[in-house]
Design a protein around this motif. Sequence first.
Motif, PDB file in Angstrom:
ATOM      1  N   PRO A   1     -30.718  20.885  51.070  1.00 37.85           N
ATOM      2  CA  PRO A   1     -31.378  22.177  50.883  1.00 37.85           C
ATOM      3  C   PRO A   1     -31.390  22.626  49.423  1.00 37.85           C
ATOM      4  O   PRO A   1     -32.336  23.298  48.988  1.00 37.85           O
ATOM      5  N   LEU A   2     -30.348  22.262  48.663  1.00 37.95           N
ATOM      6  CA  LEU A   2     -30.313  22.629  47.246  1.00 37.95           C
ATOM      7  C   LEU A   2     -31.463  21.951  46.491  1.00 37.95           C
ATOM      8  O   LEU A   2     -32.153  22.590  45.679  1.00 37.95           O
TER       9      LEU A   2
ATOM     10  N   ILE B   1     -42.303  29.424  48.391  1.00 39.70           N
ATOM     11  CA  ILE B   1     -41.802  29.578  49.765  1.00 39.70           C
ATOM     12  C   ILE B   1     -42.152  28.352  50.605  1.00 39.70           C
ATOM     13  O   ILE B   1     -41.280  27.736  51.233  1.00 39.70           O
ATOM     14  N   ILE B   2     -43.438  27.998  50.620  1.00 37.43           N
ATOM     15  CA  ILE B   2     -43.913  26.922  51.499  1.00 37.43           C
ATOM     16  C   ILE B   2     -43.332  25.561  51.096  1.00 37.43           C
ATOM     17  O   ILE B   2     -42.846  24.803  51.945  1.00 37.43           O
ATOM     18  N   ILE B   3     -43.369  25.269  49.815  1.00 36.76           N
ATOM     19  CA  ILE B   3     -42.880  23.956  49.365  1.00 36.76           C
ATOM     20  C   ILE B   3     -41.375  23.833  49.559  1.00 36.76           C
ATOM     21  O   ILE B   3     -40.880  22.773  49.959  1.00 36.76           O
ATOM     22  N   ALA B   4     -40.630  24.907  49.316  1.00 36.01           N
ATOM     23  CA  ALA B   4     -39.183  24.867  49.555  1.00 36.01           C
ATOM     24  C   ALA B   4     -38.889  24.625  51.033  1.00 36.01           C
ATOM     25  O   ALA B   4     -38.013  23.825  51.387  1.00 36.01           O
ATOM     26  N   ALA B   5     -39.634  25.322  51.910  1.00 34.85           N
ATOM     27  CA  ALA B   5     -39.423  25.173  53.349  1.00 34.85           C
ATOM     28  C   ALA B   5     -39.761  23.756  53.823  1.00 34.85           C
ATOM     29  O   ALA B   5     -38.995  23.142  54.581  1.00 34.85           O
TER      30      ALA B   5
ATOM     31  N   GLY C   1     -36.837  27.084  56.151  1.00 31.86           N
ATOM     32  CA  GLY C   1     -37.028  25.676  56.466  1.00 31.86           C
ATOM     33  C   GLY C   1     -35.814  25.062  57.147  1.00 31.86           C
ATOM     34  O   GLY C   1     -35.946  24.297  58.112  1.00 31.86           O
ATOM     35  N   ASP C   2     -34.627  25.409  56.677  1.00 33.26           N
ATOM     36  CA  ASP C   2     -33.396  24.879  57.259  1.00 33.26           C
ATOM     37  C   ASP C   2     -33.215  25.380  58.689  1.00 33.26           C
ATOM     38  O   ASP C   2     -32.819  24.625  59.580  1.00 33.26           O
TER      39      ASP C   2
END
Length: 438
Positions: A379-380, A406-410, A354-355
Motif C-alpha cells: 500500500p505504501l 485517488i484512482i491510481i492509488a486505489a 483500494g485496500d
Amino acid sequence: MSKEMTKKSVVKEKDYPLSHVPPEARTSLLAVTGVLIGFTFFTPTMAAGARLGAAFPFSELIWILLAGSAILGFYVAVICSIGAKTGLTSVLLARYTLGSAGAKWADIILGGTQVLWYAITAEYMGVLFSKGLGLPGWEVFFIIFWSVIMGATALYGFRSMAIVSYVALPLMVALVVIVTWMAFKEVGSLENLFGMKPTTTMSVTVAITVIVGTFASGGTQAANWARFAKDGKTAFIAGLLAFLVGNGIMVFSGMVGGFAFQTGDLIELMITMGLTFWALIILTLNIWTTNNATAYAFGVAGAEMFNKSNKAPFIIWGVVIATIVAVAGVGAYFIPLLNLFGTFIPPLGGVIIGDYFFTYKKNLPMLDDVKFRKLRFAPLIAYLVGCAAAYFGGAFEIGVPSLQGIIIAALAVPAVNAIFAAMKINDSHEVKKDAKYV
C-alpha cells in the motif's frame, strides 16, 4: 474505582478514538449530516471560491465547480461509508493499510494539515474582528482569543459539535443566500454575469485541485465523524450531502461574490457589501463549527500516533501550535497550501479505499484480533504512485490531478499486491483464526 475516576474514564473514552464505535453509540442521519455540513460550511472555502471567481469567465467557473465538487463529494462519501461500516477513524483505517508504523505518516499528514487549517481559520478570525470592529493592530489578540475559545469546545467531542452545528447552519445558509443575491444584484443580470472578464489568472487543473484541496485533508478524515452513523448507506448519503452539495454551495457563493465585486478577499467583500455586523456573528459561528471538527481531527490523529485513548492533550497542544502559526501569518500561503493538500492527501484516501475493497474485500478483522505489521510496503508503494500521478498531472497540466491521485492509488493496491504475491512476499497482518469481522 472512585466515582470521579469512573467519570473521567467515561469522558476519555466516549468518542472511541482507539476502538470501534459500538452499535449503542451510533446516531441518526441528521446528526451526522449536521456535523459534516457544519464542517464544510466553512468561510475560507468561500474565500477560495472568491479567488477562483476572479480568475475565470463565469461559464467556465460552473464546470470547474461541478468537477471539483463531484470528485470531492464521491471520494469523501466512500470514506464515510467505510468509516461507518467499520466504526473506525481514518487514522485507524490507515493502521490496517500502512501498518502500525506506517500509520504514523497518516497521523502526521492528516493531523498536521488540520493544525494548519486551524491556524488559517484562527488568523482569519483575527483579521475579521480587527477589520470588522475597526481595530487595526488587534489581530494577534483576536487570533489568540478565538483560538482558545474554539479549541475548548472541541474537547467535548461529537455531541457538542452537533449542537454548535445546529445553531450555526441556518445562519450560514442565510449568509450564503444574501451574498449570492447581492452579487446578482450588483451585476444586474445573468447576461452581465456571464459577460464579465476575469482579473487574475489560474490554470483549470490548479482551480479544480484547489476546490478538492479545500477539504482534501478534512474529507479524508470524514470517517472520524461518519463512524457514528447507523450504517454505511447513511454515512455515504451524509458525506455526499456535505461535501458535494454543502461544500459546492460554499464555493459557488464565494465565486459569485468574488466575480461580481472583483475581489478574492472575503472579509473585504463582506465589508464592501455592508454585511459587517452579520458577518461577525455568522462567520464566527461558522468557523467555530469547522474548527471544532478540525481540532477533534488532530486530537484523534495524536491519540493514534501515541496510542493514547485520551485525545484532549493533543487537542490542547495542537491549538497552541496552530495559534503560533496563525500569528506568524500562515494565511499568506492559503492557495499554495490548498494546492499541496489537493495533491498529496487524496492518494492516501485512495490507498485506504483500494485496500479496503481489493485486499480486505470489505471485511476488516476487529482491531483486537489483528497483530499489526510495522509497515505494509504494497500500500505504501501504491500511495507513492498515486502521489506521483497527482503531482506530475498538476505540474504538466494533464487531467485532473486530485482525481488521478485517488484512482491510481486505489488501483495500484491490487496491482502491487499481485506483484508481491508473484514474488512470494507476505505483506499481510497476522489475524487470529477465530477473528471477528466488521
